[in-house]
Each structure stands twice: as structure tokens, then as C-alpha cells.
Design a protein around this motif. Structure first.
Motif, mmCIF file in Angstrom:
data_model
loop_
_atom_site.group_PDB
_atom_site.id
_atom_site.type_symbol
_atom_site.label_atom_id
_atom_site.label_comp_id
_atom_site.label_asym_id
_atom_site.label_seq_id
_atom_site.Cartn_x
_atom_site.Cartn_y
_atom_site.Cartn_z
ATOM 1 N N SER A 183 4.342 9.704 5.086
ATOM 2 C CA SER A 183 4.061 8.388 4.502
ATOM 3 C C SER A 183 2.873 8.389 3.548
ATOM 4 O O SER A 183 2.654 7.394 2.850
ATOM 5 C CB SER A 183 3.810 7.371 5.621
ATOM 6 O OG SER A 183 4.975 7.202 6.403
ATOM 7 N N THR A 184 2.101 9.465 3.530
ATOM 8 C CA THR A 184 0.943 9.531 2.631
ATOM 9 C C THR A 184 1.080 10.643 1.591
ATOM 10 O O THR A 184 0.168 10.852 0.801
ATOM 11 C CB THR A 184 -0.360 9.755 3.428
ATOM 12 O OG1 THR A 184 -0.274 10.994 4.145
ATOM 13 C CG2 THR A 184 -0.617 8.618 4.398
ATOM 14 N N ALA A 227 3.651 5.794 -5.680
ATOM 15 C CA ALA A 227 3.471 5.817 -7.137
ATOM 16 C C ALA A 227 2.306 6.702 -7.560
ATOM 17 O O ALA A 227 2.003 6.809 -8.755
ATOM 18 C CB ALA A 227 3.259 4.397 -7.663
ATOM 19 N N GLY A 228 1.625 7.304 -6.573
ATOM 20 C CA GLY A 228 0.597 8.277 -6.925
ATOM 21 C C GLY A 228 -0.799 8.012 -6.421
ATOM 22 O O GLY A 228 -1.679 8.869 -6.571
ATOM 23 N N GLU A 229 -1.068 6.846 -5.832
ATOM 24 C CA GLU A 229 -2.418 6.590 -5.340
ATOM 25 C C GLU A 229 -2.677 7.399 -4.069
ATOM 26 O O GLU A 229 -1.800 7.493 -3.195
ATOM 27 C CB GLU A 229 -2.614 5.102 -5.035
ATOM 28 C CG GLU A 229 -2.666 4.242 -6.287
ATOM 29 C CD GLU A 229 -3.090 2.810 -5.975
ATOM 30 O OE1 GLU A 229 -3.585 2.565 -4.848
ATOM 31 O OE2 GLU A 229 -2.930 1.948 -6.858
ATOM 32 N N PRO A 230 -3.875 7.995 -3.906
ATOM 33 C CA PRO A 230 -4.158 8.807 -2.720
ATOM 34 C C PRO A 230 -4.425 7.943 -1.494
ATOM 35 O O PRO A 230 -4.822 6.770 -1.609
ATOM 36 C CB PRO A 230 -5.411 9.586 -3.116
ATOM 37 C CG PRO A 230 -6.101 8.690 -4.109
ATOM 38 C CD PRO A 230 -4.994 8.008 -4.873
ATOM 39 N N TYR A 231 -4.222 8.521 -0.313
ATOM 40 C CA TYR A 231 -4.548 7.833 0.930
ATOM 41 C C TYR A 231 -5.995 8.109 1.290
ATOM 42 O O TYR A 231 -6.422 9.276 1.320
ATOM 43 C CB TYR A 231 -3.643 8.308 2.071
ATOM 44 C CG TYR A 231 -4.021 7.708 3.410
ATOM 45 C CD1 TYR A 231 -3.796 6.369 3.669
ATOM 46 C CD2 TYR A 231 -4.627 8.477 4.408
ATOM 47 C CE1 TYR A 231 -4.156 5.789 4.874
ATOM 48 C CE2 TYR A 231 -4.986 7.920 5.619
ATOM 49 C CZ TYR A 231 -4.744 6.580 5.848
ATOM 50 O OH TYR A 231 -5.104 6.026 7.056
ATOM 51 N N THR A 232 -6.763 7.058 1.575
ATOM 52 C CA THR A 232 -8.177 7.214 1.936
ATOM 53 C C THR A 232 -8.520 6.606 3.280
ATOM 54 O O THR A 232 -9.629 6.789 3.778
ATOM 55 C CB THR A 232 -9.078 6.552 0.881
ATOM 56 O OG1 THR A 232 -8.824 5.132 0.883
ATOM 57 C CG2 THR A 232 -8.807 7.116 -0.507
ATOM 58 N N PRO A 290 0.705 0.273 10.821
ATOM 59 C CA PRO A 290 1.253 -0.418 9.648
ATOM 60 C C PRO A 290 0.871 0.192 8.313
ATOM 61 O O PRO A 290 1.430 -0.197 7.285
ATOM 62 C CB PRO A 290 0.665 -1.821 9.775
ATOM 63 C CG PRO A 290 -0.639 -1.603 10.483
ATOM 64 C CD PRO A 290 -0.356 -0.513 11.475
ATOM 65 N N GLY A 291 -0.065 1.156 8.320
ATOM 66 C CA GLY A 291 -0.548 1.678 7.053
ATOM 67 C C GLY A 291 -0.052 3.057 6.695
ATOM 68 O O GLY A 291 0.589 3.254 5.663
ATOM 69 N N SER A 292 -0.319 4.035 7.551
ATOM 70 C CA SER A 292 -0.076 5.426 7.162
ATOM 71 C C SER A 292 1.115 6.073 7.846
ATOM 72 O O SER A 292 1.462 7.217 7.517
ATOM 73 C CB SER A 292 -1.330 6.264 7.456
ATOM 74 O OG SER A 292 -1.644 6.228 8.839
ATOM 75 N N GLU A 347 0.834 -1.199 0.000
ATOM 76 C CA GLU A 347 0.000 0.000 0.000
ATOM 77 C C GLU A 347 0.874 1.256 0.000
ATOM 78 O O GLU A 347 0.589 2.243 -0.693
ATOM 79 C CB GLU A 347 -0.903 -0.026 1.227
ATOM 80 C CG GLU A 347 -1.813 1.181 1.383
ATOM 81 C CD GLU A 347 -2.564 1.160 2.704
ATOM 82 O OE1 GLU A 347 -2.681 2.242 3.322
ATOM 83 O OE2 GLU A 347 -3.004 0.076 3.140
ATOM 84 N N PHE A 348 1.945 1.223 0.796
ATOM 85 C CA PHE A 348 2.871 2.353 0.829
ATOM 86 C C PHE A 348 3.484 2.581 -0.552
ATOM 87 O O PHE A 348 3.564 3.712 -1.043
ATOM 88 C CB PHE A 348 3.967 2.097 1.865
ATOM 89 C CG PHE A 348 5.076 3.113 1.846
ATOM 90 C CD1 PHE A 348 4.906 4.353 2.435
ATOM 91 C CD2 PHE A 348 6.284 2.823 1.225
ATOM 92 C CE1 PHE A 348 5.922 5.297 2.407
ATOM 93 C CE2 PHE A 348 7.298 3.755 1.185
ATOM 94 C CZ PHE A 348 7.123 4.997 1.779
ATOM 95 N N ALA A 349 3.928 1.501 -1.191
ATOM 96 C CA ALA A 349 4.536 1.632 -2.513
ATOM 97 C C ALA A 349 3.552 2.216 -3.522
ATOM 98 O O ALA A 349 3.922 3.049 -4.364
ATOM 99 C CB ALA A 349 5.042 0.263 -2.993
#
Length: 388
Positions: free
Chosen positions: A278-279, A90-95, A304-306, A84-86
Motif C-alpha cells: 500500500s505504500t 501517484a508518486g508521493e512517498p509514505y512518511t 486506514p492509512g498504510s 492519501e492512498f491515491a
């Protein structure tokens, strides 16, 4: 017969951050010594007047400061979200949607696995100078799984937070889930929780749902904390102030009314720059908050996510570089600010009677925490009077 506490002298301190009595924002004092008796600080004074002790640490002219107080962390979980971090890089937004991935892994993990993972993270925090850490639940989202998470957290810290209102589990009705959180889930978690928290944010819980969770916790004697205004301007900060929450956390997107509300309250604005790092999100405007007279804390938001960092020195460096805080303001926020966010007066400062939580740097000044980012500057950690 109970043995007398061991005394420890930290001597030859070049710069002592007291946050209490001395020069400037950090209460700096120079050429100092600190005497520890058992788990408490017994004496603070000039190096030349240092008393004898059973043990001695020679700081050799280095800086000493209170242990970091990390007042916002999510350490009881299983699984990994590196992918998810990678994707974000690469451009995906954090939701916030990845939380449910961690919920599934956490529910499937054994008690021993969760205990081992959380214990490893607490030890990692301690090595980096964090002597007090708050731990939230929030990756169980069922009555049994939330109670289990908090029971394990309580083995590791006295600062435990019930976050059953993290997100609504997939397929659940939001209002029915809120009723579960403020009813049976809260009842099951009360024995292990000191605080209650809610993610008041679009895609999580709205103002009415958040209020219902927080007021239920308050009726049972829990202190209040709020995940507020991370993804956009919303009601979280003002709700935190209205209900007398100890802390509104994130505070990334604030209106003028939000800043005014915080400035006129005892609610601490806890900023979490690791999450923005991280986001790839905008950083909170710490300068705006400080200039308005708001009490600011820094914390890791370790999860572990953001924000998968346990390093308070890293957050100090980010706050200085990206949030327009001075090094002194950032160190104060990471120590005394965190203590205030937990409504504690026995940590985050160096004075007689305070808990003996101290950090000896491999550096002559607190400035090096931001000046030398990423460098392991923590030489010795004294936690509850014991050198680590």
C-alpha cells in the motif's frame, strides 16, 4: 445444571495442517478428522477412526488449517484516508504523517461509532479465516481517548496493545509527551491492555524515548512489542531484542547486526507485506530472516492509512510472491508464527487441548492460498468451537 459442551466432528479432511505432528514444515497429515469438544480440540486422528459427535462438518477432501493469527492490527479508528492512498499511487512517498489525520477523526467519533467500525472489521477478519486478532490503540493520543480505544478493543479481543507512543501529537513537546505516555496515559490504559508498543522510527520516537515507554510498560506487567525498522535502518529491532520483546514488527530495513540479534533471541520478526503493497515500499527480505533461523510471523497491519486490508490470505500470497517465502513458510508464519508473536501455545496449531479455531478451505491444499490469490477460498471458519 450446566449443559454439556456440544461436540463437533470435522471429517473427511484431505489435507490437515497441524503445525505440530506430521510431514514437513506444516506437519501435514492426510485423510484426517478432528473432534471438537466445546471450545477445545479433543481428538485428532485418521478419518477411518473418527468418533461420533453431536454435529458433523464434511470437509469433502478439502484442506483444513488452524485459524489465522493476526498479531498486528489497528482496528479502532474513524475516518478515511483513501485520498492519501491515491496520492501515494501517484508518486508521493509514505512518511507516516497521515496518522494525525486519523487521530483527529477518532477523537471526534462517538463510542458507538468506533465500536461499530471496529466490530465490522473484526467480523471481516473472521470471514477470511482470522480467529485471533491483536488490536492496538494509537489513534487517540490523549489519556481519555487512548483509554477509550483500548476499552473498545478489549470488547473484541483479549490481545490488546497500548500504543500511545504512535506519533507525537501536533504541537506537543516530544519529551513531555513521552512523560505523559509512560505516566498518566499508561495508568489509565493498564486495565484494558495486555501489551505496550512504540513506533521507534525517525519522525516518531527515538531510541531513548522508546526505551522509556517500553520499560514503563514492563514495570506494570505489560508484554512488549515494537514497531521497528519500517522506514529505514534504526535501533528498533535491537532495542526489541535487548528488552525481550515478543515481536519486532515491520523489519523492512535490517542490518546484518539486526538479523543476528533476532536469530539469537526469542523475539519474533513480524512482517507486514500489506504495508509495503500500500505504500510502494521495498518488501522485507523474509528469505534472509528464515535462512538465519529467525522466527517469522505474518500479519495484516490493518489500518486506514498504510495497509487497509484485513485479509491474511492476501498477505500469505504477497509473502510468497514478493518476499521469497515458500507457501508452507507463509502459512506457518500466518498461523503458528503469529501465535508465537503473541506468546501463545493454544492457537496456531491443531492438537488436542488447543483452542478449536479451524479453517476449512474450498481447496484441496494450503498451496491454493498463494496459488489462487484474491479468490475467496475460506469455506467454513470454526471459532472457539463454533462454526461460522
Amino acid at each position: 445444571m450446566k449443559a454439556a459442551p456440544v461436540t463437533l466432528l470435522i471429517d473427511n479432511i484431505g489435507e490437515l495442517v497441524t503445525n505440530h505432528d506430521g510431514d514437513g514444515l506444516l506437519g501435514l497429515r492426510h485423510d484426517m478428522a478432528v473432534l471438537v469438544d466445546g471450545e477445545r480440540i479433543a481428538w485428532v486422528g485418521p478419518h477411518a477412526e473418527a468418533p461420533a459427535a453431536d454435529r458433523r462438518i464434511d470437509a469433502d477432501g478439502a484442506a483444513v488449517l488452524p485459524g489465522f493469527v493476526d498479531s498486528h492490527a489497528h482496528l479502532v479508528f474513524a475516518g478515511d484516508r483513501a485520498g492519501e492512498f491515491a496520492a501515494r499511487m501517484a508518486g508521493e512517498p509514505y512518511t507516516g504523517g497521515g496518522i494525525r489525520t486519523t487521530v483527529a477523526a477518532t477523537r471526534a467519533a462517538s463510542d458507538d461509532d468506533l465500536r461499530r467500525r471496529a466490530g465490522r472489521l473484526v467480523a471481516e477478519c473472521l470471514r477470511q479465516g482470522t480467529t485471533t486478532v491483536e488490536i492496538k490503540s494509537g489513534y487517540g493520543l490523549s489519556v481519555a481517548a487512548e483509554a477509550r480505544s483500548l476499552r473498545i478493543a478489549r470488547e473484541l479481543t483479549e490481545e490488546t496493545t497500548f500504543l500511545g507512543a504512535h506519533v507525537v501529537p501536533a504541537g506537543d513537546d516530544p519529551d513531555e509527551y513521552v512523560d505523559l505516555v509512560r505516566g498518566p496515559m499508561l495508568d489509565a490504559c493498564l486495565a484494558y491492555a495486555k501489551w505496550v508498543d512504540v513506533f521507534c522510527e525517525r519522525g516518531a520516537f527515538d531510541e531513548d524515548q522508546s526505551r522509556a515507554v517500553l520499560t514503563a510498560g514492563a514495570k506494570h506487567g505489560l508484554g512488549l512489542r515494537v514497531h521497528a525498522n519500517q522506514l529505514g535502518v534504526g535501533p528498533g529491532v535491537r532495542l526489541a531484542v535487548e528488552l525481550g520483546a515478543a515481536s519486532a514488527d515491520h523489519c523492512t530495513h535490517l542490518s546484518g547486526a539486526d538479523v543476528d540479534a533476532l536469530a539469537g533471541s526469542a523475539t519474533v520478526a513480524t512482517l507486514l507485506p500489506g504495508a509495503e503493497f500500500s505504500t510502494r515500499s521495498p518488501y522485507p527480505d523474509a528469505r534472509r530472516l528464515l535462512d538465519a533461523g529467525v522466527t517469522v510471523a505474518l500479519a495484516t497491519d490493518c489500518n486506514p492509512g498504510s495497509s487497509y486490508t484485513s485479509s491474511m490470505p492476501f498477505c500469505v500470497a504477497l509473502a510468497v510472491r514478493e518476499m521469497r517465502m515458500t507457501p508452507a513458510e507463509a502459512v506457518r508464519a500466518a498461523t503458528l508464527g503469529g501465535a508465537r508473536a503473541l506468546r501463545r501455545d493454544d492457537i496456531g496449531l491443531v492438537r488436542p487441548g488447543a483452542r478449536a479455531d479451524l479453517v476449512v478451505l474450498d481447496a484441496p491444499s494450503h498451496l491454493h492460498l498463494a496459488y489462487r490469490p484474491g479468490v475467496p477460498l475460506i469455506e467454513t471458519v470454526v471459532h472457539n468451537g463454533v462454526p461460522r
